[in-house]
Design a protein around this motif. Structure first.
Motif, PDB file in Angstrom:
ATOM      1  N   GLN A   1     -60.204-117.689 134.898  1.00 18.05           N
ATOM      2  CA  GLN A   1     -60.160-116.814 133.706  1.00 18.05           C
ATOM      3  C   GLN A   1     -60.504-115.376 134.063  1.00 18.05           C
ATOM      4  O   GLN A   1     -59.865-114.437 133.608  1.00 18.05           O
ATOM      5  CB  GLN A   1     -61.184-117.286 132.666  1.00 18.05           C
ATOM      6  N   ARG A   2     -61.538-115.219 134.895  1.00 13.72           N
ATOM      7  CA  ARG A   2     -61.983-113.863 135.226  1.00 13.72           C
ATOM      8  C   ARG A   2     -60.973-113.139 136.115  1.00 13.72           C
ATOM      9  O   ARG A   2     -60.858-111.929 136.097  1.00 13.72           O
ATOM     10  CB  ARG A   2     -63.355-113.942 135.900  1.00 13.72           C
ATOM     11  N   ARG A   3     -60.209-113.915 136.906  1.00 13.71           N
ATOM     12  CA  ARG A   3     -59.148-113.290 137.715  1.00 13.71           C
ATOM     13  C   ARG A   3     -58.109-112.663 136.803  1.00 13.71           C
ATOM     14  O   ARG A   3     -57.564-111.613 137.094  1.00 13.71           O
ATOM     15  CB  ARG A   3     -58.451-114.345 138.573  1.00 13.71           C
ATOM     16  N   GLU A   4     -57.842-113.328 135.675  1.00 11.59           N
ATOM     17  CA  GLU A   4     -56.849-112.787 134.737  1.00 11.59           C
ATOM     18  C   GLU A   4     -57.398-111.596 133.980  1.00 11.59           C
ATOM     19  O   GLU A   4     -56.693-110.637 133.716  1.00 11.59           O
ATOM     20  CB  GLU A   4     -56.444-113.866 133.733  1.00 11.59           C
ATOM     21  N   ARG A   5     -58.681-111.712 133.607  1.00 15.93           N
ATOM     22  CA  ARG A   5     -59.295-110.629 132.798  1.00 15.93           C
ATOM     23  C   ARG A   5     -60.604-110.176 133.441  1.00 15.93           C
ATOM     24  O   ARG A   5     -61.686-110.543 133.013  1.00 15.93           O
ATOM     25  CB  ARG A   5     -59.588-111.149 131.379  1.00 15.93           C
TER      26      ARG A   5
END
Ligand code: HEM
Length: 373
Positions: free
Chosen positions: A173-177
């Motif tokens: 998730q954090r890679r995306e956002r």
């Protein structure tokens, strides 16, 4: 653990029948923690019924590494934990503490662990890493099992799997956002600069989460217990706040949250404190025992809130010295100041003998600390 003999280096049998050595003398403990011949990596180490995938995703962190990997991994996060960076967190930690204490206002009784000592450091580490704090009760159920020792052996594999799956999902998730948090910084170090592997990244998050969850709670809990067990200590601190830093160091010495350093292994035949150990020996450093060594501390068996010389080993020693020490000290300072300011009449609700300690060899902490406010 069965002790086979006595003295500053003792031969012991750990559950499962494995022979190991326990270092209990202060000088010997410092020597062991500083000796490069004691390694954190053990070829063929048995870690229970965990698949390779889970083992790699949780054991590739700095506390399970020797130089040069240790140096590289620690350097990646050390900037976020310097005394200066941590001091900048003071207003936010104060706010979290104030909110928790507001929640207790008007109550007559409370469990200090559940209502304060646990949620305070959890919320801090979640914000620092960038984890949603609504997930914190879920992490707690896993981390309790992971650090709980043999009593939780059956639940361990599933807790480890769940925590790894959760961490991987969070990283995705954090890679995306990406955000401004430590997790996003670590992902950039992995993806853009190739400074750590994917397993090292998940292991780092795993270590920080556990270290941030399961330790400071016990500094606050054990410290409050020591103050309330003999209320003259509480009153002394209430009237003389300048004693607080020394009192916190004394809590770390006398009833530190980490009772034993994590295991180390001899890479060659060697001596500690004059006692010969074979190559491949498993060595535990008893921080709790070293911290009460009468050869090093005057009146070692007494709690002395005014102790001036207190070079305790509560945060370890040497290259693995606790990275989070400035954070833990700041949280404890804010936590105790808040308790003394808001609830000067606090008392133990029951007796010290009724308190129950959590099982497991590594950590020292209470299940609950019932108080009247
Ligand atoms: C009162 C609270 C704490 C205590 C008593 C404590 C104690 C320790 C001890 C004894 C060690 C060394 C273990 C060994 O050598 O086997 C250690 C290492 C470590 N601690 Fe803490 N800790 C605390 C809080 C924290 C916090 C809040 C964090 C940050 C998230 C943290 C992060 C770490 C890390 C990353 C290491 C490994 C350092 C390395 O391998 O170089 N600790 N801690």
């Amino acid at each position: 653990m069965t002790q086979v003999d006595r003295g500053p280096i003792r031969e012991i049998e750990i559950p499962g029948g494995t022979r190991a050595w326990l270092v209990t003398g202060y000088d010997e403990a410092r020597q062991a923690l500083n000796d490069p011949r004691l390694s954190k990596t053990a070829p063929g180490l048995r870690v229970g019924p965990l698949g390779d995938d889970i083992r790699e995703a949780t054991f590739r962190h700095m506390l399970a590494a020797d130089p040069p990997d240790h140096t590289r991994l620690r350097r990646l996060v050390s900037a976020a934990f310097t005394a200066r960076r941590i001091e900048a967190l003071r207003p936010r930690i104060q706010q979290i503490s104030d909110d928790l204490l507001d929640g207790l206002a008007g109550e007559k009784r409370a469990d200090l662990i559940d209502s304060y000592a646990f949620p305070l450091p959890i919320q801090v580490i979640c914000e620092l890493l960038g984890l949603p704090d609504e997930d914190r009760d879920t992490f707690r159920s896993w981390t309790n099992v992971i650090v709980g020792g043999p009593a939780y052996r059956e639940q361990l594999p599933s807790a480890m799997r769940d925590l790894v799956a959760y961490t991987r999902e969070l990283l995705a998730q954090r890679r995306e956002r990406p955000g401004e948090d430590l997790l996003s910084g670590l992902i950039a170090a992995r993806d853009d600069q190739d400074r750590l592997s994917e397993d090292e990244l998940t292991s780092m998050v795993f270590l920080l989460l556990i270290a941030g969850h399961e330790t400071t709670v016990n500094l606050i809990g054990n410290g409050a217990m020591l103050l309330l067990a003999d209320r003259s200590r509480w009153e002394r601190l209430e009237t003389d706040r300048d004693l607080l830093p020394a009192a916190i160091e004394e809590f770390l010495r006398y009833e530190g949250p980490v009772a034993y350093a994590t295991s180390r292994f001899t890479t060659e035949p060697m001596e500690i404190g004059g006692r010969p150990l074979p190559a491949g020996a498993s060595v535990f450093v008893g921080l709790a025992e070293a911290n009460r060594d009468p050869g090093r501390f005057a009146d070692a068996a007494d709690v002395d809130l005014t102790r001036e010389q207190n070079p305790h080993l509560g945060f370890g020693h040497g290259i693995h010295y606790c990275l989070g020490a400035p954070l833990a000290r700041l949280e404890a300072q804010i936590a105790f100041t808040g308790l003394l300011d808001r609830f000067p009449q606090m008392r133990l609700d029951g007796t010290v003998d009724e308190l129950q300690w959590r099982p497991g060899m590594l950590l020292r902490g209470l299940f609950h600390l019932p108080v009247t406010l």
